[in-house]
Write a protein that holds these residues in place. Structure first.
Motif, PDB file in Angstrom:
ATOM      1  N   SER A 142       0.825  -1.210   0.000  1.00  0.00           N
ATOM      2  CA  SER A 142       0.000   0.000   0.000  1.00  0.00           C
ATOM      3  C   SER A 142       0.857   1.257   0.000  1.00  0.00           C
ATOM      4  N   LEU A 143       1.817   1.291  -0.884  1.00  0.00           N
ATOM      5  CA  LEU A 143       2.736   2.420  -0.939  1.00  0.00           C
ATOM      6  C   LEU A 143       2.019   3.702  -1.338  1.00  0.00           C
ATOM      7  N   ASN A 144       2.497   4.807  -0.797  1.00  0.00           N
ATOM      8  CA  ASN A 144       1.999   6.117  -1.178  1.00  0.00           C
ATOM      9  C   ASN A 144       3.180   7.055  -1.392  1.00  0.00           C
ATOM     10  N   ALA A 145       2.897   8.251  -1.879  1.00  0.00           N
ATOM     11  CA  ALA A 145       3.953   9.183  -2.241  1.00  0.00           C
ATOM     12  C   ALA A 145       4.825   9.562  -1.055  1.00  0.00           C
ATOM     13  N   GLU A 146       4.272   9.524   0.156  1.00  0.00           N
ATOM     14  CA  GLU A 146       5.044   9.868   1.342  1.00  0.00           C
ATOM     15  C   GLU A 146       6.114   8.835   1.666  1.00  0.00           C
ATOM     16  N   ASP A 147       6.068   7.679   1.020  1.00  0.00           N
ATOM     17  CA  ASP A 147       7.083   6.653   1.224  1.00  0.00           C
ATOM     18  C   ASP A 147       8.310   6.861   0.350  1.00  0.00           C
ATOM     19  N   THR A 148       8.280   7.831  -0.536  1.00  0.00           N
ATOM     20  CA  THR A 148       9.407   8.097  -1.416  1.00  0.00           C
ATOM     21  C   THR A 148      10.613   8.553  -0.603  1.00  0.00           C
ATOM     22  N   ALA A 149      11.717   7.837  -0.735  1.00  0.00           N
ATOM     23  CA  ALA A 149      12.927   8.136   0.031  1.00  0.00           C
ATOM     24  C   ALA A 149      14.016   7.160  -0.370  1.00  0.00           C
ATOM     25  N   VAL A 150      15.223   7.422   0.104  1.00  0.00           N
ATOM     26  CA  VAL A 150      16.288   6.434   0.068  1.00  0.00           C
ATOM     27  C   VAL A 150      16.165   5.596   1.332  1.00  0.00           C
ATOM     28  N   TYR A 151      16.131   4.282   1.172  1.00  0.00           N
ATOM     29  CA  TYR A 151      15.967   3.369   2.292  1.00  0.00           C
ATOM     30  C   TYR A 151      17.295   2.719   2.635  1.00  0.00           C
ATOM     31  N   TYR A 152      17.626   2.704   3.924  1.00  0.00           N
ATOM     32  CA  TYR A 152      18.878   2.167   4.425  1.00  0.00           C
ATOM     33  C   TYR A 152      18.618   1.044   5.417  1.00  0.00           C
ATOM     34  N   CYS A 153      19.408  -0.008   5.343  1.00  0.00           N
ATOM     35  CA  CYS A 153      19.391  -0.992   6.409  1.00  0.00           C
ATOM     36  C   CYS A 153      20.588  -0.753   7.317  1.00  0.00           C
ATOM     37  N   ALA A 154      20.455  -1.169   8.565  1.00  0.00           N
ATOM     38  CA  ALA A 154      21.472  -0.923   9.568  1.00  0.00           C
ATOM     39  C   ALA A 154      21.524  -2.084  10.546  1.00  0.00           C
ATOM     40  N   ALA A 155      22.703  -2.299  11.131  1.00  0.00           N
ATOM     41  CA  ALA A 155      22.920  -3.367  12.097  1.00  0.00           C
ATOM     42  C   ALA A 155      23.549  -2.801  13.354  1.00  0.00           C
ATOM     43  N   GLY A 156      23.111  -3.298  14.508  1.00  0.00           N
ATOM     44  CA  GLY A 156      23.669  -2.865  15.774  1.00  0.00           C
ATOM     45  C   GLY A 156      23.710  -3.993  16.783  1.00  0.00           C
ATOM     46  N   ARG A 157      24.784  -4.039  17.566  1.00  0.00           N
ATOM     47  CA  ARG A 157      24.932  -5.076  18.588  1.00  0.00           C
ATOM     48  C   ARG A 157      24.425  -4.638  19.951  1.00  0.00           C
ATOM     49  N   ALA A 158      24.228  -3.362  20.144  1.00  0.00           N
ATOM     50  CA  ALA A 158      23.784  -2.840  21.433  1.00  0.00           C
ATOM     51  C   ALA A 158      22.624  -1.874  21.243  1.00  0.00           C
ATOM     52  N   VAL A 159      21.664  -2.277  20.442  1.00  0.00           N
ATOM     53  CA  VAL A 159      20.512  -1.439  20.175  1.00  0.00           C
ATOM     54  C   VAL A 159      19.629  -1.361  21.413  1.00  0.00           C
ATOM     55  N   LEU A 160      19.218  -0.152  21.744  1.00  0.00           N
ATOM     56  CA  LEU A 160      18.320   0.054  22.865  1.00  0.00           C
ATOM     57  C   LEU A 160      16.884   0.113  22.347  1.00  0.00           C
ATOM     58  N   SER A 161      16.383   1.295  22.073  1.00  0.00           N
ATOM     59  CA  SER A 161      15.053   1.401  21.491  1.00  0.00           C
ATOM     60  C   SER A 161      15.034   0.952  20.034  1.00  0.00           C
ATOM     61  N   GLY A 162      16.142   1.156  19.335  1.00  0.00           N
ATOM     62  CA  GLY A 162      16.235   0.799  17.939  1.00  0.00           C
ATOM     63  C   GLY A 162      15.653   1.823  16.988  1.00  0.00           C
ATOM     64  N   VAL A 163      15.156   2.942  17.501  1.00  0.00           N
ATOM     65  CA  VAL A 163      14.502   3.944  16.662  1.00  0.00           C
ATOM     66  C   VAL A 163      15.406   5.122  16.339  1.00  0.00           C
ATOM     67  N   ARG A 164      16.605   5.141  16.862  1.00  0.00           N
ATOM     68  CA  ARG A 164      17.531   6.242  16.619  1.00  0.00           C
ATOM     69  C   ARG A 164      18.701   5.763  15.768  1.00  0.00           C
ATOM     70  N   PRO A 165      19.098   6.528  14.743  1.00  0.00           N
ATOM     71  CA  PRO A 165      20.276   6.137  13.956  1.00  0.00           C
ATOM     72  C   PRO A 165      21.517   5.911  14.804  1.00  0.00           C
ATOM     73  N   HIS A 166      21.650   6.658  15.897  1.00  0.00           N
ATOM     74  CA  HIS A 166      22.798   6.535  16.784  1.00  0.00           C
ATOM     75  C   HIS A 166      22.924   5.135  17.378  1.00  0.00           C
ATOM     76  N   ASP A 167      21.838   4.371  17.412  1.00  0.00           N
ATOM     77  CA  ASP A 167      21.863   3.035  17.999  1.00  0.00           C
ATOM     78  C   ASP A 167      22.636   2.029  17.162  1.00  0.00           C
ATOM     79  N   TYR A 168      22.915   2.336  15.904  1.00  0.00           N
ATOM     80  CA  TYR A 168      23.431   1.346  14.967  1.00  0.00           C
ATOM     81  C   TYR A 168      24.899   1.575  14.635  1.00  0.00           C
ATOM     82  N   ASP A 169      25.587   0.471  14.357  1.00  0.00           N
ATOM     83  CA  ASP A 169      27.022   0.496  14.101  1.00  0.00           C
ATOM     84  C   ASP A 169      27.375   0.431  12.619  1.00  0.00           C
ATOM     85  N   TYR A 170      26.543  -0.213  11.816  1.00  0.00           N
ATOM     86  CA  TYR A 170      26.843  -0.450  10.409  1.00  0.00           C
ATOM     87  C   TYR A 170      25.663  -0.056   9.544  1.00  0.00           C
TER      88      TYR A 170
END
Length: 124
Positions: free
Chosen positions: A85-113
């Protein structure tokens, strides 16, 4: 170290679906939390979804809840983001990220790679 490469982006009409893939190398993903983020021009990088360990917990941004599904296959070192159900607001560059010590997981700072990103464009 972990190397991440996203794929599956492209152009889609509103209402359509895409599945993004994130392939990892270097280490197994079994002990990493994995997240998806997106960034549109002129905007901050935005949390989309997170999945921890072997999939025992997942969490989504309100804007995508009910439409997107994050999943992982540790045997293949792959993480996926199914987008429906994609819409125009979904337009963006999408990134995947990995972290070994993720807390909430909602902040870019939580991730290492981070991967290099894949473009998703939704026409309205």
């Amino acid at each position: 170290q972990v190397q991440l490469v996203e794929s599956g982006g492209g152009l889609m009409q509103a209402g359509g679906s895409l599945r993004l893939s994130c392939a990892a190398s270097g280490r197994t993903l079994s002990t990493y939390a994995m997240g998806w983020f997106r960034q549109a021009p002129g905007k901050e990088r935005e949390f989309v979804a997170v999945i921890k360990l072997s999939g025992s917990y997942s969490y989504y941004a309100e804007s995508v809840k009910g439409r997107f599904t994050i999943s992982r296959d540790n045997a293949k070192n792959m993480v996926y983001l199914q987008m429906n159900s994609l819409n125009a607001e979904d337009t963006a560059v999408y990134y995947c990220a990995a972290g070994r010590a993720v807390l909430s997981g909602v902040r870019p700072h939580d991730y290492d790679y981070w991967g290099q990103g894949t473009q998703v464009t939704v026409s309205s």
